[in-house]
Design an enzyme around this catalytic site. Structure first.
Site, PDB file in Angstrom:
ATOM      1  N   TYR A 114      11.307   8.746   0.972  1.00  0.00           N
ATOM      2  CA  TYR A 114      11.243   7.709  -0.068  1.00  0.00           C
ATOM      3  C   TYR A 114      11.877   8.135  -1.390  1.00  0.00           C
ATOM      4  CZ  TYR A 114       8.076   5.579   3.290  1.00  0.00           C
ATOM      5  OH  TYR A 114       7.547   5.034   4.426  1.00  0.00           O
ATOM      6  N   ARG A 163      13.660   4.430  12.056  1.00  0.00           N
ATOM      7  CA  ARG A 163      12.420   5.200  12.076  1.00  0.00           C
ATOM      8  C   ARG A 163      11.616   4.906  13.355  1.00  0.00           C
ATOM      9  NH1 ARG A 163       9.574   4.772   6.486  1.00  0.00           N
ATOM     10  NH2 ARG A 163       8.449   6.543   7.398  1.00  0.00           N
ATOM     11  N   GLU A 205      12.860  -9.641   1.356  1.00  0.00           N
ATOM     12  CA  GLU A 205      12.109  -8.478   1.845  1.00  0.00           C
ATOM     13  C   GLU A 205      12.896  -7.206   1.525  1.00  0.00           C
ATOM     14  OE1 GLU A 205      11.475  -8.746   6.059  1.00  0.00           O
ATOM     15  OE2 GLU A 205      10.411  -6.828   6.154  1.00  0.00           O
ATOM     16  N   HIS A 250      12.847  -2.819   1.743  1.00  0.00           N
ATOM     17  CA  HIS A 250      12.272  -1.536   2.163  1.00  0.00           C
ATOM     18  C   HIS A 250      13.146  -0.422   1.612  1.00  0.00           C
ATOM     19  CE1 HIS A 250       9.462  -3.505   4.748  1.00  0.00           C
ATOM     20  NE2 HIS A 250      10.447  -4.265   5.185  1.00  0.00           N
ATOM     21  N   PRO A 299       0.785  -1.224   0.000  1.00  0.00           N
ATOM     22  CA  PRO A 299       0.000   0.000   0.000  1.00  0.00           C
ATOM     23  C   PRO A 299       0.826   1.287   0.000  1.00  0.00           C
ATOM     24  CG  PRO A 299      -0.107  -1.089   2.135  1.00  0.00           C
ATOM     25  CD  PRO A 299       0.526  -2.065   1.177  1.00  0.00           C
ATOM     26  N   ASN A 300       0.307   2.236  -0.745  1.00  0.00           N
ATOM     27  CA  ASN A 300       0.858   3.597  -0.859  1.00  0.00           C
ATOM     28  C   ASN A 300       2.139   3.690  -1.679  1.00  0.00           C
ATOM     29  OD1 ASN A 300      -1.194   4.895   0.804  1.00  0.00           O
ATOM     30  ND2 ASN A 300      -0.273   3.766   2.496  1.00  0.00           N
ATOM     31  N   ALA A 334       3.287  -0.803   4.703  1.00  0.00           N
ATOM     32  CA  ALA A 334       2.761  -0.784   6.075  1.00  0.00           C
ATOM     33  C   ALA A 334       2.312  -2.174   6.545  1.00  0.00           C
ATOM     34  CB  ALA A 334       1.607   0.201   6.172  1.00  0.00           C
ATOM     35  N   ARG A 341       5.023  10.888  -2.506  1.00  0.00           N
ATOM     36  CA  ARG A 341       4.872  10.542  -1.100  1.00  0.00           C
ATOM     37  C   ARG A 341       6.171  10.780  -0.328  1.00  0.00           C
ATOM     38  NH1 ARG A 341       4.670   4.390   1.229  1.00  0.00           N
ATOM     39  NH2 ARG A 341       4.237   4.995   3.357  1.00  0.00           N
ATOM     40  N   ASN A 387       8.088  -5.701  -1.006  1.00  0.00           N
ATOM     41  CA  ASN A 387       8.036  -4.564  -0.104  1.00  0.00           C
ATOM     42  C   ASN A 387       6.575  -4.455   0.307  1.00  0.00           C
ATOM     43  OD1 ASN A 387       7.957  -2.189   1.273  1.00  0.00           O
ATOM     44  ND2 ASN A 387       9.088  -0.995  -0.249  1.00  0.00           N
TER      45      ASN A 387
END
Ligand code: DQA
Length: 153
Positions: free
Chosen positions: A26, A110, A101, A103, A13-14, A80, A21, A77
Site C-alpha cells: 500500500y 492478488r 471505485e 483500490h 476498514p484498515n 475488505a 500497513r 475504496n
C-alpha cells in the site's frame, strides 16, 4: 455562478492504518496525506471533496444513504468490504449519482478472494493498482464526465 460539484470520498476498514500497513503493498502515504491530496485536486477541478473513513460497514452504509441529495458523486475504496458487502452494493445502488471505485493495489494481481468486487456492480468504473494517485484519477474521470456529459460505454 454554478455550484461546485460535491464529491464524497469514502475509505473503508484498515485504511486509517495506511503508512504503517503493509507498505510493500500500500506504500508509505498516510490517509491524511491522501486526504490532503484529494482535497487539493478537487479544488483544482472546481469540486468540493469531503473525505471520510470508517472501520464499520453500517457507518459506511449510513453515510452513503445520507449522501443522496447532498453529494453529486461518490468515490469509494471499500477496502475488505469490497469483497464481502452486499449491503454496500445495495446502498450505492440507491445513490443517484456516479460512483467510482478505487483500490490502491491491483486487486486482480492478488489473492483470488480479492478478484471479485460487489462494489463494481454499482460503479461507473474502477481504478486499481496506481496507489494514492487513483483517487485523483477518479476525480479526473468525474470532471470529464461532467464536462462532456458522456459515460464511457
Ligand atoms: C484495497 C484492496 C482490498 O483487497 C483490501 O482489503 C484493502 C485495500 C486496496 O486499496 O488496494 O483493504 O481496497
Amino acid at each position: 455562478m454554478t455550484m461546485a460539484k460535491r464529491v464524497l470520498v469514502l475509505n473503508g476498514p484498515n485504511l486509517n492504518m495506511l503508512g504503517q500497513r503493509q507498505p510493500e503493498i500500500y506504500g508509505h502515504t498516510t490517509l491524511a496525506g491522501i486526504t490532503a491530496d484529494v482535497e487539493a485536486a478537487a479544488g483544482g477541478f472546481g469540486m468540493e471533496a469531503v473525505c471520510r473513513q470508517s472501520n464499520h460497514e453500517g457507518e459506511l452504509v449510513t453515510w452513503i444513504q445520507e449522501a443522496r441529495g447532498d453529494f453529486d458523486a461518490i468515490v469509494i475504496n471499500a477496502a475488505a468490504y469490497t469483497h464481502t458487502s452486499v449491503a454496500l452494493l445495495d446502498a450505492l445502488t440507491l445513490f443517484e449519482g456516479p460512483v467510482v471505485e478505487v483500490h490502491l493495489s491491483n486487486i486482480h494481481r492478488r489473492e483470488p478472494f480479492r478478484h471479485h468486487s460487489y462494489i463494481s456492480g454499482a460503479a461507473l468504473g474502477m481504478i486499481a493498482g496506481f496507489g494514492p494517485v487513483g483517487y485523483r484519477m477518479a476525480l479526473m474521470a468525474l470532471d470529464d464526465l461532467w464536462r462532456t456529459g458522456e459515460e464511457t460505454p
